[in-house]
Design an enzyme around this catalytic site. Structure first.
Site, PDB file in Angstrom:
ATOM      1  N   TRP A  12       0.830  -1.220   0.000  1.00  0.00           N
ATOM      2  CA  TRP A  12       0.000   0.000   0.000  1.00  0.00           C
ATOM      3  C   TRP A  12       0.858   1.262   0.000  1.00  0.00           C
ATOM      4  O   TRP A  12       0.332   2.359  -0.174  1.00  0.00           O
ATOM      5  CB  TRP A  12      -0.926   0.007   1.211  1.00  0.00           C
ATOM      6  CG  TRP A  12      -1.990  -1.058   1.198  1.00  0.00           C
ATOM      7  CD1 TRP A  12      -2.184  -2.030   0.241  1.00  0.00           C
ATOM      8  CD2 TRP A  12      -3.014  -1.272   2.191  1.00  0.00           C
ATOM      9  NE1 TRP A  12      -3.253  -2.826   0.578  1.00  0.00           N
ATOM     10  CE2 TRP A  12      -3.787  -2.380   1.771  1.00  0.00           C
ATOM     11  CE3 TRP A  12      -3.350  -0.644   3.386  1.00  0.00           C
ATOM     12  CZ2 TRP A  12      -4.876  -2.861   2.504  1.00  0.00           C
ATOM     13  CZ3 TRP A  12      -4.427  -1.118   4.123  1.00  0.00           C
ATOM     14  CH2 TRP A  12      -5.179  -2.213   3.686  1.00  0.00           C
ATOM     15  N   LYS A  13       2.131   1.122   0.244  1.00  0.00           N
ATOM     16  CA  LYS A  13       3.047   2.289   0.344  1.00  0.00           C
ATOM     17  C   LYS A  13       2.496   3.298   1.348  1.00  0.00           C
ATOM     18  O   LYS A  13       1.792   2.924   2.279  1.00  0.00           O
ATOM     19  CB  LYS A  13       3.270   2.918  -1.028  1.00  0.00           C
ATOM     20  CG  LYS A  13       3.656   1.896  -2.094  1.00  0.00           C
ATOM     21  CD  LYS A  13       4.269   2.527  -3.299  1.00  0.00           C
ATOM     22  CE  LYS A  13       4.415   1.501  -4.399  1.00  0.00           C
ATOM     23  NZ  LYS A  13       5.331   1.899  -5.435  1.00  0.00           N
ATOM     24  N   HIS A 101      13.089  -2.340  -0.526  1.00  0.00           N
ATOM     25  CA  HIS A 101      12.277  -1.824  -1.641  1.00  0.00           C
ATOM     26  C   HIS A 101      13.043  -0.685  -2.317  1.00  0.00           C
ATOM     27  O   HIS A 101      13.746   0.078  -1.642  1.00  0.00           O
ATOM     28  CB  HIS A 101      10.920  -1.332  -1.112  1.00  0.00           C
ATOM     29  CG  HIS A 101       9.948  -1.028  -2.215  1.00  0.00           C
ATOM     30  ND1 HIS A 101       9.997   0.141  -2.932  1.00  0.00           N
ATOM     31  CD2 HIS A 101       8.932  -1.763  -2.737  1.00  0.00           C
ATOM     32  CE1 HIS A 101       9.031   0.124  -3.847  1.00  0.00           C
ATOM     33  NE2 HIS A 101       8.374  -1.020  -3.751  1.00  0.00           N
ATOM     34  N   GLU A 103      12.221   2.098  -3.242  1.00  0.00           N
ATOM     35  CA  GLU A 103      11.951   3.432  -2.674  1.00  0.00           C
ATOM     36  C   GLU A 103      12.713   3.634  -1.360  1.00  0.00           C
ATOM     37  O   GLU A 103      13.082   4.762  -1.031  1.00  0.00           O
ATOM     38  CB  GLU A 103      10.432   3.616  -2.504  1.00  0.00           C
ATOM     39  CG  GLU A 103       9.758   3.781  -3.872  1.00  0.00           C
ATOM     40  CD  GLU A 103       8.321   3.295  -3.956  1.00  0.00           C
ATOM     41  OE1 GLU A 103       7.681   3.100  -2.909  1.00  0.00           O
ATOM     42  OE2 GLU A 103       7.833   3.083  -5.091  1.00  0.00           O
ATOM     43  N   GLY A 240       1.812  -2.679  -6.252  1.00  0.00           N
ATOM     44  CA  GLY A 240       1.651  -1.389  -5.595  1.00  0.00           C
ATOM     45  C   GLY A 240       0.282  -0.806  -5.884  1.00  0.00           C
ATOM     46  O   GLY A 240      -0.726  -1.166  -5.258  1.00  0.00           O
ATOM     47  N   GLY A 241       0.228   0.103  -6.853  1.00  0.00           N
ATOM     48  CA  GLY A 241      -0.998   0.852  -7.160  1.00  0.00           C
ATOM     49  C   GLY A 241      -2.258   0.002  -7.261  1.00  0.00           C
ATOM     50  O   GLY A 241      -3.300   0.358  -6.689  1.00  0.00           O
TER      51      GLY A 241
HETATM   52  C1  PEP Z   1       5.755  -1.699  -5.683  1.00  0.00           C
HETATM   53  O1  PEP Z   1       5.491  -0.762  -4.963  1.00  0.00           O
HETATM   54  O2  PEP Z   1       6.484  -2.605  -5.240  1.00  0.00           O
HETATM   55  C2  PEP Z   1       5.207  -1.747  -7.044  1.00  0.00           C
HETATM   56  C3  PEP Z   1       5.526  -2.739  -7.819  1.00  0.00           C
HETATM   57  O3  PEP Z   1       4.381  -0.715  -7.412  1.00  0.00           O
HETATM   58  P1  PEP Z   1       3.429  -0.642  -8.732  1.00  0.00           P
HETATM   59  O4  PEP Z   1       2.686  -1.951  -8.787  1.00  0.00           O
HETATM   60  O5  PEP Z   1       2.531   0.522  -8.486  1.00  0.00           O
HETATM   61  O6  PEP Z   1       4.332  -0.486  -9.909  1.00  0.00           O
END
Ligand code: PEP
Length: 258
Positions: A12-13, A101, A103, A240-241
């Site tokens: 969910w970040k 990750h 990020e 993620g999204g």
């Molecule tokens: C993630 O945050 O690990 C990711 C893969 O994000 P997204 O699916 O939004 O690219």
């Protein structure tokens, strides 16, 4: 035919406060009621401050959802302001903790040494680390994506016994595909996931290599997940999204029906 149970983990970040997190996990529980989960595991990785609420909802509703954190401290306890220990996470029934990750690497300067320490701290606490690795665009363009990713993997797993390595989940997440809408092709995902498994084979033998789940992450959606999952060495997705929408994430978990 692989005996590894696919894992669909939703990161969910830094989205959703605890009330919104509660609403999403309840909605996800409802959406998953229509999905065949006999051979797929679903997990969510909410922000730390949502974990208690989400855990309570999962327990109360007996939802088929495992819980994880997006990070874990390398330290056990003590004077580490702002950090969350592995033991605190297991006390919340967390099964997983994402580590390294991109990020975290990009915005928090986390290098191989800290990532490796976090992998070990997670294992010590009884958590399953989801070790994230993957190359930036420049390395991909230079044809160095495998080399770069395997160096991160080696760093992240340094000093682990075979028994410990077997417990790790690896997520191959090419940085250029994260949150960009630009998904790797199934062949790109397979190439690197395969190389990850082969490195595990060289380092720890067949049993470990064949047991470890290697996920793909980067713009996974219900529309592209089935083709990626069709590849031999891809054992799930870090999402993620698309994990912020219950119906969409449930469809990803039900990739076999696509
Ligand atoms: C993630 O945050 O690990 C990711 C893969 O994000 P997204 O699916 O939004 O690219």
């Amino acid at each position: 035919m692989s005996t590894r149970t696919p894992l669909m983990a939703g990161n969910w970040k830094m989205n959703l406060d605890w009330k919104q997190g509660l609403a999403l996990v309840e909605e996800l529980g409802e959406a998953l009621a229509n999905v065949d989960l006999s051979d797929v595991e679903v997990a969510v990785l909410p922000p730390f401050v949502d974990l208690r609420t989400v855990q309570t909802a999962i327990d109360a509703g007996k939802l088929p959802i495992a819980l994880g954190a997006q990070d874990v401290s390398a330290h056990e306890s003590g004077a580490y302001t702002g950090e969350i220990s592995g033991a605190m996470l297991t006390a919340l029934n967390c099964t997983y903790a994402a580590v390294g990750h991109s990020e975290r690497r990009q915005y928090h300067g986390e290098d191989e040494a800290i990532t490796n320490a976090k992998v070990k701290a997670a294992l010590e606490a009884g958590l399953t680390p989801i070790l994230c690795v993957g190359e930036p665009l420049e390395e991909r363009k230079a044809g160095k994506h495998v080399e770069y990713t395997l160096a991160q993997l080696e760093g992240g797993l340094e000093g682990l016994s075979a028994e410990q390595a077997a417990k790790v989940v690896v997520a191959y997440e090419p940085v250029w595909a994260i949150g960009t809408g630009e998904v790797a092709t199934p062949e790109d995902a397979q190439e690197v996931c395969h190389e990850i498994r082969e490195l595990l084979r060289v380092q720890h033998g067949d049993q470990v290599a064949d047991a470890v789940r290697v996920l793909y992450g980067g713009s996974v959606k219900s529309a592209n997940v089935a083709d990626i999952m069709a590849k031999d060495d891809v054992d799930g997705a870090l999402v993620g999204g698309a994990s912020l929408k219950a119906e969409e994430f449930a469809k990803i978990a039900g990739f076999r029906a696509a």
